[in-house]
Design an enzyme around this catalytic site. Sequence first.
Site, PDB file in Angstrom:
ATOM      1  N   GLY A 249      -3.306  -2.685  10.162  1.00 35.67           N
ATOM      2  CA  GLY A 249      -2.195  -2.662   9.215  1.00 35.67           C
ATOM      3  C   GLY A 249      -0.865  -2.445   9.894  1.00 35.67           C
ATOM      4  O   GLY A 249      -0.782  -1.757  10.913  1.00 35.67           O
TER       5      GLY A 249
ATOM      6  N   HIS B  81       0.584   3.419   8.513  1.00 34.37           N
ATOM      7  CA  HIS B  81      -0.300   4.342   9.234  1.00 34.37           C
ATOM      8  C   HIS B  81       0.599   5.183  10.129  1.00 34.37           C
ATOM      9  O   HIS B  81       1.499   4.643  10.759  1.00 34.37           O
ATOM     10  CB  HIS B  81      -1.307   3.594  10.103  1.00 34.37           C
ATOM     11  CG  HIS B  81      -2.357   2.881   9.318  1.00 34.37           C
ATOM     12  ND1 HIS B  81      -3.312   3.544   8.572  1.00 34.37           N
ATOM     13  CD2 HIS B  81      -2.592   1.560   9.135  1.00 34.37           C
ATOM     14  CE1 HIS B  81      -4.095   2.664   7.972  1.00 34.37           C
ATOM     15  NE2 HIS B  81      -3.676   1.445   8.291  1.00 34.37           N
TER      16      HIS B  81
ATOM     17  N   ASP C 245       1.920  -7.008   2.391  1.00 34.75           N
ATOM     18  CA  ASP C 245       0.754  -6.213   2.804  1.00 34.75           C
ATOM     19  C   ASP C 245       1.234  -4.996   3.624  1.00 34.75           C
ATOM     20  O   ASP C 245       0.620  -4.628   4.631  1.00 34.75           O
ATOM     21  CB  ASP C 245      -0.253  -7.052   3.600  1.00 34.75           C
ATOM     22  CG  ASP C 245      -1.625  -6.369   3.708  1.00 34.75           C
ATOM     23  OD1 ASP C 245      -1.800  -5.269   3.136  1.00 34.75           O
ATOM     24  OD2 ASP C 245      -2.510  -6.932   4.380  1.00 34.75           O
TER      25      ASP C 245
ATOM     26  N   ASP D 214      -8.739  -4.839  -2.879  1.00 34.81           N
ATOM     27  CA  ASP D 214      -8.114  -5.172  -1.596  1.00 34.81           C
ATOM     28  C   ASP D 214      -8.478  -4.187  -0.488  1.00 34.81           C
ATOM     29  O   ASP D 214      -8.492  -2.975  -0.690  1.00 34.81           O
ATOM     30  CB  ASP D 214      -6.595  -5.249  -1.703  1.00 34.81           C
ATOM     31  CG  ASP D 214      -5.989  -5.671  -0.372  1.00 34.81           C
ATOM     32  OD1 ASP D 214      -6.391  -6.708   0.142  1.00 34.81           O
ATOM     33  OD2 ASP D 214      -5.149  -4.923   0.163  1.00 34.81           O
TER      34      ASP D 214
ATOM     35  N   HIS E   3       0.869  -1.179   0.000  1.00 37.81           N
ATOM     36  CA  HIS E   3       0.000   0.000   0.000  1.00 37.81           C
ATOM     37  C   HIS E   3       0.904   1.226   0.000  1.00 37.81           C
ATOM     38  O   HIS E   3       1.566   1.515   1.001  1.00 37.81           O
ATOM     39  CB  HIS E   3      -0.925  -0.008   1.223  1.00 37.81           C
ATOM     40  CG  HIS E   3      -1.908  -1.138   1.190  1.00 37.81           C
ATOM     41  ND1 HIS E   3      -3.117  -1.054   0.526  1.00 37.81           N
ATOM     42  CD2 HIS E   3      -1.851  -2.399   1.692  1.00 37.81           C
ATOM     43  CE1 HIS E   3      -3.767  -2.208   0.636  1.00 37.81           C
ATOM     44  NE2 HIS E   3      -3.018  -3.047   1.345  1.00 37.81           N
ATOM     45  N   LEU E   4       0.949   1.935  -1.133  1.00 38.17           N
ATOM     46  CA  LEU E   4       1.826   3.113  -1.236  1.00 38.17           C
ATOM     47  C   LEU E   4       1.147   4.384  -0.737  1.00 38.17           C
ATOM     48  O   LEU E   4       1.803   5.402  -0.532  1.00 38.17           O
ATOM     49  CB  LEU E   4       2.299   3.305  -2.680  1.00 38.17           C
ATOM     50  CG  LEU E   4       3.458   2.421  -3.135  1.00 38.17           C
ATOM     51  CD1 LEU E   4       3.793   2.705  -4.603  1.00 38.17           C
ATOM     52  CD2 LEU E   4       4.688   2.624  -2.269  1.00 38.17           C
ATOM     53  N   ARG E   5      -0.184   4.315  -0.579  1.00 39.30           N
ATOM     54  CA  ARG E   5      -0.973   5.417   0.013  1.00 39.30           C
ATOM     55  C   ARG E   5      -1.058   6.684  -0.836  1.00 39.30           C
ATOM     56  O   ARG E   5      -1.770   7.612  -0.465  1.00 39.30           O
ATOM     57  CB  ARG E   5      -0.449   5.808   1.396  1.00 39.30           C
ATOM     58  CG  ARG E   5      -0.403   4.667   2.400  1.00 39.30           C
ATOM     59  CD  ARG E   5      -1.786   4.175   2.761  1.00 39.30           C
ATOM     60  NE  ARG E   5      -1.776   3.262   3.893  1.00 39.30           N
ATOM     61  CZ  ARG E   5      -2.598   2.229   4.030  1.00 39.30           C
ATOM     62  NH1 ARG E   5      -3.483   1.950   3.092  1.00 39.30           N
ATOM     63  NH2 ARG E   5      -2.550   1.457   5.100  1.00 39.30           N
TER      64      ARG E   5
ATOM     65  N   HIS F 257      -9.406 -10.050  -1.546  1.00 37.12           N
ATOM     66  CA  HIS F 257      -9.270  -9.864  -0.096  1.00 37.12           C
ATOM     67  C   HIS F 257     -10.443 -10.641   0.500  1.00 37.12           C
ATOM     68  O   HIS F 257     -11.571 -10.161   0.497  1.00 37.12           O
ATOM     69  CB  HIS F 257      -9.351  -8.370   0.215  1.00 37.12           C
ATOM     70  CG  HIS F 257      -9.489  -8.037   1.669  1.00 37.12           C
ATOM     71  ND1 HIS F 257      -8.496  -7.435   2.394  1.00 37.12           N
ATOM     72  CD2 HIS F 257     -10.519  -8.206   2.535  1.00 37.12           C
ATOM     73  CE1 HIS F 257      -8.898  -7.250   3.645  1.00 37.12           C
ATOM     74  NE2 HIS F 257     -10.127  -7.706   3.758  1.00 37.12           N
TER      75      HIS F 257
ATOM     76  N   HIS G  60      -3.124 -12.510   1.256  1.00 40.07           N
ATOM     77  CA  HIS G  60      -2.885 -12.726   2.698  1.00 40.07           C
ATOM     78  C   HIS G  60      -3.721 -13.812   3.347  1.00 40.07           C
ATOM     79  O   HIS G  60      -4.532 -13.533   4.225  1.00 40.07           O
ATOM     80  CB  HIS G  60      -3.043 -11.404   3.474  1.00 40.07           C
ATOM     81  CG  HIS G  60      -4.228 -10.537   3.100  1.00 40.07           C
ATOM     82  ND1 HIS G  60      -5.512 -11.005   3.074  1.00 40.07           N
ATOM     83  CD2 HIS G  60      -4.301  -9.225   2.750  1.00 40.07           C
ATOM     84  CE1 HIS G  60      -6.329 -10.023   2.722  1.00 40.07           C
ATOM     85  NE2 HIS G  60      -5.612  -8.937   2.518  1.00 40.07           N
TER      86      HIS G  60
HETATM   87 ZN   LIG Z   1      -6.331  -7.053   2.122  1.00 38.76          ZN
END
Ligand SMILES: [Zn+2]
Length: 433
Positions: free
Chosen positions: A332, A317, A313, A160, A70-72, A187, A240
């Site tokens: 996360g 945060h 994954d 996801d 997750h690069l956000r 997911h 996952h």
């Molecule tokens: Zn997920």
Amino acid sequence: MIDWKDKREFWITGARVADPESGKIRGGSICVRKGIITEITWQKSVSTDLPVLDAEGYVLAPGFIDIHTHLREPGYEEKETVKTGTAAAVAGGFTSIVCMANTDPVIDEPSVVEYIYKQAERAGACRVYVTAALTKGLEGQVINEYHFLKQAGAVALSDDGKYVTNSQVMRSALEYAWYHKLPVISHCEDEFLAGASQMHEGFNSTKLGLRGSPAAAEEIAVARDLRLSQLTGARLHVAHISTAGAVQLIKQAKRSGVPVTAEVTPHHLTMEDSLIESFDSNLKVNPPLRTKKDIGALRTALKDGTIDCIATDHAPHNEIDKEVEYDQAPPGMIGLETAFALLNTRLVRTGELELIELIRLMTSGPADVLGLPGGRMRKGEQADLVLIDTERNWTVEKARIRSKSKNTPLLGTELTGLVQGVFLEGKWLNVVP
Ligand SMILES: [Zn+2]
């Protein structure tokens, strides 16, 4: 510090070279010219006029590939950006990562896919590939225009973070994805059964008085998607997986020819739900940490081929989000920078998994799942490589984390196995200062 800058044509000698395809690690030397592996010899030294980089004492492997980051960016740049996320990736030995679509705006239009590729070109430290959303706004209702998303460069499709609850929508998505030859990453979580859960449902959730999500919430979702993959013939990748029951379902499906692959995270392989006793909000992840029995089943599945690859994954945060009561924190943890060392320490050095197996699960394994280039020690391949001191101990500390977010329960933990740097298309990027 290893100073190998600015050499375009060279030999790397003396290393223990890891070849995931043959399943061997042996002494060897590699010639790189203009970003390509042009020769591999199984001798520790060579006679050559080219500059020689002495890598004695290190393991040289294909650069790691993470298919679940997750690069956000865009939308949550306070947590991570393409720049900081790819820097974290390189620090963990990754030369390619695949980012997820739950950004703001969601990656459900070609323009957003193109935006990420532009950012990666401008500020990225490693290769970035993009997963586009399966449905508009990740809402599970309206299917996106896969044709145009693929044209823009999407390598896979996924909502996801969310499960596509409507089975008819998922069926259509799979059919449409099959037509466009794009894998679908699911997911798997029945959101009604999972509810507003805080952890895995079982002995420990009862003990801690926290609402749990049963293993069945994952297994019901996996079972449906396996059936839909069988029905449509579409390539399904289960993200996952975390329960023994999900492992069983995937094992059976693979036996009956369903075109499915699966990944597992480093944390689901090494951390039990009992740890949540500490109420460290960095242990709150989705799917939740499971039991010892689940961990045992996941580890067996790595070895028997039920699980195809490791994926982090990586879910950044920042402290404002995570430094709240456990039940208020978003799920996360970050994982790019600790993935290899954590698994090397807990699985390889304990004798449970061969080093070359771990390397395969982080290189050719994920490359095969999404049909990506790289991940192989082969003549003619791009020279994306990682150099590792597999014996070196180091402590996970906030100050050395490259990710913009520091949300890992491993702070203060000593791990073994330190990435020294990577070659990205033959260009040396130093990691250890
Ligand atoms: Zn997920």
